[in-house]
Write a protein that holds these residues in place. Structure first.
Motif, mmCIF file in Angstrom:
data_model
loop_
_atom_site.group_PDB
_atom_site.id
_atom_site.type_symbol
_atom_site.label_atom_id
_atom_site.label_comp_id
_atom_site.label_asym_id
_atom_site.label_seq_id
_atom_site.Cartn_x
_atom_site.Cartn_y
_atom_site.Cartn_z
ATOM 1 N N ALA A 46 -3.839 11.674 -10.679
ATOM 2 C CA ALA A 46 -2.353 12.317 -11.453
ATOM 3 C C ALA A 46 -1.434 11.194 -11.520
ATOM 4 O O ALA A 46 -1.180 11.550 -12.041
ATOM 5 C CB ALA A 46 -2.118 13.259 -9.647
ATOM 6 N N GLU A 47 -1.646 10.181 -10.763
ATOM 7 C CA GLU A 47 -1.262 8.988 -11.144
ATOM 8 C C GLU A 47 -1.199 8.549 -12.001
ATOM 9 O O GLU A 47 0.141 8.020 -12.804
ATOM 10 C CB GLU A 47 -0.930 8.100 -9.342
ATOM 11 C CG GLU A 47 0.265 8.995 -8.684
ATOM 12 C CD GLU A 47 0.175 8.013 -7.376
ATOM 13 O OE1 GLU A 47 -1.485 7.770 -6.599
ATOM 14 O OE2 GLU A 47 0.967 7.708 -6.438
ATOM 15 N N LEU A 48 -2.141 8.205 -12.062
ATOM 16 C CA LEU A 48 -2.540 7.556 -13.619
ATOM 17 C C LEU A 48 -1.572 8.677 -14.738
ATOM 18 O O LEU A 48 -1.460 7.697 -16.039
ATOM 19 C CB LEU A 48 -4.098 7.310 -14.357
ATOM 20 C CG LEU A 48 -4.613 7.406 -15.160
ATOM 21 C CD1 LEU A 48 -4.058 5.461 -15.626
ATOM 22 C CD2 LEU A 48 -5.918 7.038 -15.113
ATOM 23 N N TYR B 87 9.714 10.481 -8.226
ATOM 24 C CA TYR B 87 8.346 10.279 -8.812
ATOM 25 C C TYR B 87 8.476 8.491 -9.333
ATOM 26 O O TYR B 87 8.259 7.435 -8.418
ATOM 27 C CB TYR B 87 7.043 10.476 -9.182
ATOM 28 C CG TYR B 87 6.089 9.705 -9.084
ATOM 29 C CD1 TYR B 87 5.093 9.085 -8.111
ATOM 30 C CD2 TYR B 87 5.495 9.400 -10.110
ATOM 31 C CE1 TYR B 87 3.864 8.359 -7.469
ATOM 32 C CE2 TYR B 87 3.992 8.384 -9.749
ATOM 33 C CZ TYR B 87 3.784 7.932 -8.970
ATOM 34 O OH TYR B 87 2.634 6.805 -8.367
ATOM 35 N N LEU B 88 8.803 8.464 -10.394
ATOM 36 C CA LEU B 88 8.360 7.070 -10.849
ATOM 37 C C LEU B 88 9.657 6.651 -10.462
ATOM 38 O O LEU B 88 9.725 5.347 -10.562
ATOM 39 C CB LEU B 88 8.741 7.608 -12.380
ATOM 40 C CG LEU B 88 8.782 6.267 -13.267
ATOM 41 C CD1 LEU B 88 7.186 5.503 -12.999
ATOM 42 C CD2 LEU B 88 9.261 6.307 -14.696
ATOM 43 N N ILE C 223 5.689 4.836 1.379
ATOM 44 C CA ILE C 223 5.435 6.906 1.239
ATOM 45 C C ILE C 223 6.415 6.753 -0.086
ATOM 46 O O ILE C 223 7.658 6.770 -0.558
ATOM 47 C CB ILE C 223 6.507 7.345 2.328
ATOM 48 C CG1 ILE C 223 5.321 6.752 3.182
ATOM 49 C CG2 ILE C 223 5.569 8.776 1.877
ATOM 50 C CD1 ILE C 223 3.702 6.351 4.125
ATOM 51 N N LEU C 224 5.664 7.366 -0.906
ATOM 52 C CA LEU C 224 6.435 7.854 -2.148
ATOM 53 C C LEU C 224 5.808 9.509 -2.611
ATOM 54 O O LEU C 224 5.336 9.987 -1.872
ATOM 55 C CB LEU C 224 5.315 7.193 -3.597
ATOM 56 C CG LEU C 224 5.727 5.359 -3.657
ATOM 57 C CD1 LEU C 224 4.452 5.140 -4.757
ATOM 58 C CD2 LEU C 224 7.189 5.024 -3.734
ATOM 59 N N ALA D 176 0.648 -1.011 0.057
ATOM 60 C CA ALA D 176 0.214 0.118 0.188
ATOM 61 C C ALA D 176 0.518 1.390 0.020
ATOM 62 O O ALA D 176 2.188 1.618 1.037
ATOM 63 C CB ALA D 176 -1.050 -0.244 1.491
ATOM 64 N N ALA D 177 0.507 1.931 -0.935
ATOM 65 C CA ALA D 177 1.413 3.229 -1.058
ATOM 66 C C ALA D 177 0.595 4.178 -0.873
ATOM 67 O O ALA D 177 -0.084 4.782 -1.330
ATOM 68 C CB ALA D 177 2.146 3.491 -2.932
#
Length: 354
Positions: free
Chosen positions: A87-89, A65-66, A56-57, A38-39
């Motif tokens: 946003a991550e998508l 991020y990536l 934690i990302l 779980a992030a």
């Protein structure tokens, strides 16, 4: 306690009651014993406690991020990444080749479908090209653009990124149009004025699931209870004199509950729309049914905020795609699933001080 023995899946955005939390819940309902990482972007979140492991990302917009995401996947042995926020998508869609090169399964729609559907103006232009009926709309970049709206009521909302119906308003008169337009134009470069359609008790969220090659698998619908406190973002008396819209006008919230099942009267037309778009993977269509005809007003080319609700009746989209594309299982098209009424509630979590 030993950890689950199935594929390791890293889910992002798992806190805040949003999409990531829905994905984790759905994985927990699957017959496959997934190990869930779980992030989230903060420990002050209910998300990390839901995983077998947590990470934690940085926020999706951060330069690292990536790199941080891929490093977390390597560290935990993840085989699958599920983006739990829009946003991550967007970031992962744009950099999907790097994710694939890392050996990760990323079950998201194609880049063109994501880009078209997440910009409402571009979506409505695409629907016009496909011959699909959508609401009348006007692009607004200044208050002058709302002087001659084609119909009332209208819904004013952002063209992009309006999760949970943020900054969305029902407008019933020219005076309201001018006032709300001045307010929105003060901090948004543009928004969309979109025709309000149908009655609030005939609103559906339809999920059309295809495999990653675009082959249809199945569809499901939720007739939303938009009149409840959790399901309603905005509720106002209808002052337009248009009796066909009912006494009350409603904008639904981002929290869905209601009647779930096959609903062929809406699923059938939505299957054709998803096919026309060339959808691959999950696709969700928001609509109201008017005199037996589908009037769509939004398409979200991603897993839904109702993902775990669907999994409760045996329509588990993330599990289905992982079993087909990662585990190599044969998936039956139009597999059977249940129906019923799903109601939701709030619950509390204590994040203890260190």
């Amino acid at each position: 306690m030993s950890k689950p023995s199935g594929p390791c899946v890293l889910v992002t955005g798992t806190g805040g009651g949003g999409l990531g939390e829905q994905l984790v819940k759905a994985l927990r309902l699957a017959g496959t014993p997934y190990r869930v990482v779980a992030a989230d972007i903060t420990r002050l979140s209910t998300g990390p406690a839901r995983g077998d492991d947590s990470v934690i990302l940085p926020p999706a917009g951060a330069d690292d991020y990536l790199d941080a995401l891929l490093a977390a996947c390597r560290r935990h042995g993840a085989e699958v990444v599920l983006p739990g926020s829009e946003a991550e998508l967007k970031v992962l869609s744009a950099r999907r080749e790097e994710v694939a090169a890392a050996g990760l399964f990323l079950p998201i729609n194609s880049r063109p479908v994501i880009e078209r559907c997440m910009d409402k103006l571009e979506l409505f232009r695409t629907l016009e090209e496909l011959g699909v009926k959508g609401p009348r709309y006007v692009r607004v970049t200044s208050p002058a653009d709302v002087r001659d709206l084609p119909v009332f009521p209208m819904v004013f909302k952002p063209s992009t990124g309006a999760g949970g119906s943020v900054d969305t308003f029902i407008v019933q008169t020219p005076e309201e149009a001018r006032t709300i337009a001045e307010y929105l134009c003060a901090f948004r470069a543009e928004f969309i004025a979109q025709e309000y359609v149908g009655r609030y008790d005939q609103e559906y969220t339809v999920g059309v699931l295809s495999d990653m090659d675009g082959n249809f698998i199945n569809s499901i619908a939720l007739r939303r209870h938009t009149w409840t406190s959790l399901g309603c973002r905005m509720r106002v008396p209808n002052r337009t004199g248009r009796a066909e819209l009912g006494d009350t006008l409603v904008i639904s919230s981002g929290i869905s509950q209601g009647d779930i099942g096959p609903f062929p009267e809406v699923c059938g037309p939505c299957e054709k729309i998803a096919a026309a778009l060339g959808s691959q993977g999950p696709c969700n269509i928001q609509l109201r049914l008017v005199d037996g005809e589908v009037h769509l007003f939004e398409i979200n080319p991603r897993f839904s905020g109702t993902t775990s609700l669907r999994a409760m009746v045996g329509f588990n989209e993330a599990d289905t795609l992982i079993r087909k594309h990662v585990l190599g299982e044969t998936i039956e098209s139009r597999f059977p699933f249940g129906s019923g009424v799903i109601l939701r509630r709030l619950e509390e979590s204590l994040v203890e001080s260190k």
